[in-house]
Motif scaffolding. Structure first.
Motif, short mmCIF file in Angstrom:
data_model
loop_
_atom_site.label_atom_id
_atom_site.label_comp_id
_atom_site.label_asym_id
_atom_site.label_seq_id
_atom_site.Cartn_x
_atom_site.Cartn_y
_atom_site.Cartn_z
N ARG A 201 57.45 119.86 2.84
CA ARG A 201 57.71 118.60 3.24
C ARG A 201 56.23 117.63 3.05
NH1 ARG A 201 60.62 117.61 8.33
NH2 ARG A 201 62.06 120.09 8.02
N SER A 202 56.10 116.31 3.36
CA SER A 202 55.03 115.05 2.89
C SER A 202 55.00 114.72 3.59
CB SER A 202 56.09 113.99 1.97
OG SER A 202 56.33 114.49 0.79
N LEU A 203 53.08 114.31 3.85
CA LEU A 203 53.50 113.85 5.65
C LEU A 203 53.21 112.07 5.11
CD1 LEU A 203 52.02 113.40 8.03
CD2 LEU A 203 49.27 113.05 6.40
N ALA A 204 53.99 111.95 6.55
CA ALA A 204 54.94 110.49 5.91
C ALA A 204 53.39 109.85 7.13
CB ALA A 204 55.96 109.85 6.31
N VAL A 205 53.17 108.38 6.60
CA VAL A 205 52.50 107.52 7.50
C VAL A 205 52.99 106.24 8.12
CG1 VAL A 205 50.23 106.20 7.22
CG2 VAL A 205 50.28 108.37 6.73
N LEU A 206 52.79 106.32 8.66
CA LEU A 206 53.94 104.51 9.33
C LEU A 206 52.93 103.84 9.82
CD1 LEU A 206 56.38 106.79 8.69
CD2 LEU A 206 57.37 105.51 10.46
N CYS A 207 53.00 102.46 9.49
CA CYS A 207 51.85 101.30 9.59
C CYS A 207 52.58 100.83 10.70
CB CYS A 207 51.02 100.70 8.53
SG CYS A 207 49.00 101.72 7.82
N LEU A 208 52.58 100.89 12.29
CA LEU A 208 52.91 99.51 12.30
C LEU A 208 52.92 98.22 13.17
CD1 LEU A 208 54.81 102.34 15.05
CD2 LEU A 208 55.66 101.85 13.07
N ASP A 209 52.96 97.24 13.73
CA ASP A 209 52.42 96.18 12.98
C ASP A 209 53.80 95.21 14.72
OD1 ASP A 209 50.15 94.11 13.94
OD2 ASP A 209 52.18 93.11 13.64
N LEU A 210 53.43 94.51 15.34
CA LEU A 210 54.38 93.90 16.79
C LEU A 210 54.06 93.05 16.03
CD1 LEU A 210 53.01 95.61 20.33
CD2 LEU A 210 54.71 96.83 18.69
N ASP A 211 55.74 91.89 16.52
CA ASP A 211 55.75 90.65 16.45
C ASP A 211 56.17 89.73 17.20
OD1 ASP A 211 56.23 91.75 13.09
OD2 ASP A 211 58.51 91.77 13.27
N ARG A 212 55.53 89.24 17.44
CA ARG A 212 55.84 87.92 18.78
C ARG A 212 54.43 88.70 19.91
NH1 ARG A 212 60.74 88.37 17.33
NH2 ARG A 212 61.39 89.57 18.87
N PHE A 213 54.25 89.70 19.27
CA PHE A 213 53.15 89.76 21.03
C PHE A 213 52.27 88.81 21.30
CE2 PHE A 213 48.96 91.76 21.90
CZ PHE A 213 49.55 92.63 23.37
N LYS A 214 51.50 87.94 20.33
CA LYS A 214 50.18 86.73 20.49
C LYS A 214 51.06 85.92 21.76
CE LYS A 214 46.73 83.79 18.66
NZ LYS A 214 46.39 84.59 20.61
N LEU A 215 51.99 85.57 21.16
CA LEU A 215 53.25 85.02 22.51
C LEU A 215 53.21 85.21 23.36
CD1 LEU A 215 56.21 83.76 19.69
CD2 LEU A 215 53.55 83.06 19.72
N VAL A 216 53.61 86.53 23.87
CA VAL A 216 54.33 87.76 24.98
C VAL A 216 52.65 87.26 25.87
CG1 VAL A 216 54.24 89.27 26.71
CG2 VAL A 216 55.54 88.42 24.59
N GLY A 251 44.63 96.25 19.16
CA GLY A 251 45.40 95.02 19.59
C GLY A 251 46.22 95.62 19.20
N ASP A 252 48.20 95.43 18.37
CA ASP A 252 48.93 95.35 18.93
C ASP A 252 49.40 96.84 17.26
OD1 ASP A 252 48.66 93.46 17.01
OD2 ASP A 252 50.76 92.42 17.66
N GLU A 253 48.64 96.47 17.29
CA GLU A 253 48.23 97.94 15.93
C GLU A 253 48.77 99.39 16.24
OE1 GLU A 253 45.99 96.82 12.53
OE2 GLU A 253 46.56 94.76 12.55
N PHE A 254 49.85 100.12 15.49
CA PHE A 254 49.30 101.39 15.50
C PHE A 254 50.00 102.58 14.64
CE2 PHE A 254 51.09 99.36 19.32
CZ PHE A 254 50.89 99.81 20.43
N VAL A 255 49.98 103.85 14.44
CA VAL A 255 50.25 104.44 13.39
C VAL A 255 50.93 105.59 14.08
CG1 VAL A 255 49.21 105.42 11.09
CG2 VAL A 255 48.33 103.57 11.88
N VAL A 256 51.86 106.23 12.69
CA VAL A 256 52.30 107.33 13.26
C VAL A 256 52.24 107.93 11.91
CG1 VAL A 256 54.57 108.62 13.32
CG2 VAL A 256 54.44 106.37 14.40
N LEU A 257 52.23 109.06 11.88
CA LEU A 257 51.46 110.49 11.34
C LEU A 257 52.47 111.35 11.22
CD1 LEU A 257 47.81 111.04 10.89
CD2 LEU A 257 49.55 109.39 9.85
N HIS A 258 53.42 112.19 10.66
CA HIS A 258 55.05 112.31 10.55
C HIS A 258 54.92 113.34 9.34
CE1 HIS A 258 59.03 113.61 12.33
NE2 HIS A 258 59.33 112.67 11.53
N ARG A 259 55.67 114.66 9.83
CA ARG A 259 56.10 115.21 8.75
C ARG A 259 57.73 115.08 8.33
NH1 ARG A 259 51.99 118.63 6.50
NH2 ARG A 259 50.57 119.64 7.66
N VAL A 260 57.58 115.12 6.93
CA VAL A 260 59.08 115.07 6.96
C VAL A 260 59.29 115.94 4.93
CG1 VAL A 260 59.28 112.20 7.32
CG2 VAL A 260 58.70 112.73 5.11
#
Length: 598
Positions: A201-216, A251-260
């Motif tokens: 297994r490896s550790l997968a790091v996913l950086c996530l950012d919302l699109d168009r959140f500022k408009l909302v 802000g609108d940034e999230f991170v997921v740490l997941h073994r894959v």
């Protein structure tokens, strides 16, 4: 009766006294004492009052570990009746009673409690021991040795304090809005997972950012924006399995740490997360739609610090957003090289701004019916010592992201007004304005100041804005545009037709000109709908009494097509590419001489 009733002491050896609420103490005094009997009684009364008003429970034991004194608070803490304790009973007997009544947490033994007291006393200083009770409370027991043997034990219910401390600790490691782990906790979890690798297994790091959140956030308010972030957090948590960490970076940034097990599994997770977050939301009767982009990186055998992985995943996220958003990208080493190159370019851009290594070139705006030049558009160019002329497509996005566009835009506006002052009075100058510039509170004042310094008539200045300017802080930006227009400055909407709400903004602000994007012109003659769109936009402009200019005219076919549809002006390489100021000077001198001869 007092707990001292069991003690038979001759009064000739001293005196003994008992205190209310089953509190007792043995106080020996010689009969020959010079202290008056009344004073002894008063001292004992005060001692009794002090014991009974303590916030802590108290027990005193002699050198033989036998009970001498206790107070009411001790009974309350452990739920004991007054007749369950008596002077002379051993500490072990008391512990046996408490364990027998089930006062301590399951698994707590008499021997363990006795040993805890003995150990704390050996250390030679007051030591506190936390005792967990069966009802969920926590009691702090402190033992202080007395000279001559024995000890005093105090007991304090610290349940609420422990809960507050735990809450403070929790809040320091969690996001207050979404209750997800925060940046600090994320690093702890990530390093912990890297420090305990799983075979295959490896550790997968996913950086996530919302699109168009500022408009909302800007369009519906921060309350709706906060509600949306909480919903996003819930959806992310639903899509991952136990053992996976979902954190909010801010802000609108999230991170997921997941073994894959492999990259395909990480990509499948990214697709699932993007699809889930991008589904519509119903928030207080409002239907809200956003998107999400993701960057992915997998750990290697030598990775032990999650910091570098987060940086790499963020670089991949940046690439995903640059490629059009709503998708994911996997980190590649060249992304790091590109990031370093970009940082170097940013540094050089700052130096160029300080040393004024920029130039303003001008592209003519031509009247279609007569081919006369009615104005020019100011276009900034960066003359790099090694790269030559750097394309605006390279440095303008960096200037936007770093905020350098504000001083750069001011410099361009000042230079354009100074140059235009030399040209014929009927020639206007158009200058692009970014959302960052318009957001500055002193923007209008700055424009007025430059016009005053240059002596240029405000009616000859045209400010071009894109839809993005109106998407951010709409009311404030519209107010600024109205102020500028009332001063005589013309306002044009650039790249019309490429955004989401161009037509709605025409209703909210009386633009002087619409510039039809070049993307529609390229398809004239190839796609019938291209001409139909241009015809519709030109008709819209005419009905609203707005000048229509078509960008990107490169052939006579394109020119004739837009002319036949009723467009007023054109801009493009068919007439002239952008030219340095001195060439524009020469152009107007030629035109002036021709008119004079005629």
């Amino acid at each position: 009766m007092s707990a001292l009733d069991a003690w038979e002491l001759p009064t000739s050896c001293g005196i003994w006294c008992w205190y209310s609420n089953a509190t007792a103490a043995f106080v020996p005094w010689l009969s020959q004492s010079s202290v008056p009997h009344e004073q002894l009684i008063e001292q004992n009364r005060r001692f009794d009052a002090a014991l009974e008003n303590m916030n802590q429970g108290l027990c005193m034991f002699d050198a033989d570990r036998r009970l001498l004194v206790w107070n009411k608070r001790y009974l309350e803490i452990f739920g004991l009746e007054a007749d369950q304790l008596h002077v002379g009973m051993s500490q072990r007997q008391i512990i046996e009673i408490l364990v027998g009544l089930g006062r301590y947490a399951a698994g707590t033994t008499v021997d363990a409690l006795s040993e805890g007291t003995r150990t704390s006393l050996i250390e030679g200083q007051a030591t506190s021991i936390l005792r967990e009770l069966a009802d969920g409370r926590t009691v702090s027991a402190t033992h202080r040795a007395m000279s001559g043997g024995g000890w005093v034990a105090t007991f304090e219910d610290v349940t609420e304090r422990r809960r507050n401390e735990d809450r403070i600790t929790y809040m320091a490691r969690h996001d207050a809005l979404t209750d997800l782990p925060n940046r600090m906790a994320l690093h702890e979890f990530g390093n912990g997972m890297l420090g305990q690798p799983m075979p295959g297994r490896s550790l997968a790091v996913l950086c996530l950012d919302l699109d168009r959140f500022k408009l909302v956030n800007d369009g519906f308010g921060h309350a709706v924006g906060d509600q949306l972030l909480r919903c996003v957090a819930q959806r992310l948590q639903r899509e991952v399995r136990e053992g996976t960490t979902v954190a909010r970076m801010g802000g609108d940034e999230f991170v997921v740490l997941h073994r894959v097990k492999d990259l395909k599994a990480a990509e499948a997770l990214a697709r699932r997360l993007i699809a889930s977050v991008s589904a519509p939301y119903e928030l207080d009767g409002l239907r809200v739609e956003i998107g999400m982009s993701a960057g992915i990186v997998l750990s290697g055998e030598m990775d032990r610090d999650v910091t570098q992985l987060l940086q790499n995943a963020d670089l991949a996220l940046y690439q995903a957003k640059s490629d059009g958003r709503g998708t994911f990208r996997v980190f590649e080493p060249q992304m790091d090289e590109s990031a370093r190159a970009r940082l170097n370019l940013e540094r050089e851009l700052r130096e160029a701004l300080t040393n004024e290594r920029f130039e303003v070139h001008y592209q003519p705006l031509v009247k279609l019916s007569s081919n006369d030049v009615t104005g020019v558009e100011a276009l900034v160019r960066w003359r790099h010592a090694e790269r030559g002329l750097v394309s605006p497509a390279v440095f303008i996005p960096i200037a936007e992201e770093t905020g350098l566009i504000v001083p750069l835009g001011e410099w361009v506006l000042r230079r354009a007004c100074e140059d235009a002052k030399r040209w014929p009075a009927h020639v206007g100058v158009a200058v692009n304005v970014s959302a960052h510039q318009l957001r500055q509170r002193n923007f209008a004042t700055m424009v007025f100041s430059i016009l005053s310094e240059s002596g240029l008539d405000p009616s000859r200045l045209e400010l071009e804005i894109t839809e993005s300017v109106l998407l951010e802080e709409t009311d404030a930006n519209l107010e600024t545009l109205h102020v500028l227009r009332s001063f005589g400055i013309r306002i044009a909407m650039d790249d019309f037709g490429t955004g989401y709400s161009s037509i709605s903004y025409l209703r909210r602000f009386p633009f002087d000109k619409i510039k039809i994007d070049r993307s529609f012109v390229r398809e004239i003659g190839e796609k019938p709908e291209a001409a139909a769109i241009i015809r519709a936009i030109i008709g819209l402009g005419q009905s609203l009494n707005m000048t229509t200019l078509v960008e990107g005219i490169e052939t006579d076919i394109q020119r004739n097509a837009v002319l036949s549809e009723g467009a007023h002006e054109m801009q493009g390489f068919l007439f002239s590419p952008p030219r340095p100021a001195q060439e524009v000077d020469a152009l107007f001198k030629v035109e002036h001489s021709k008119n004079k001869v005629a």
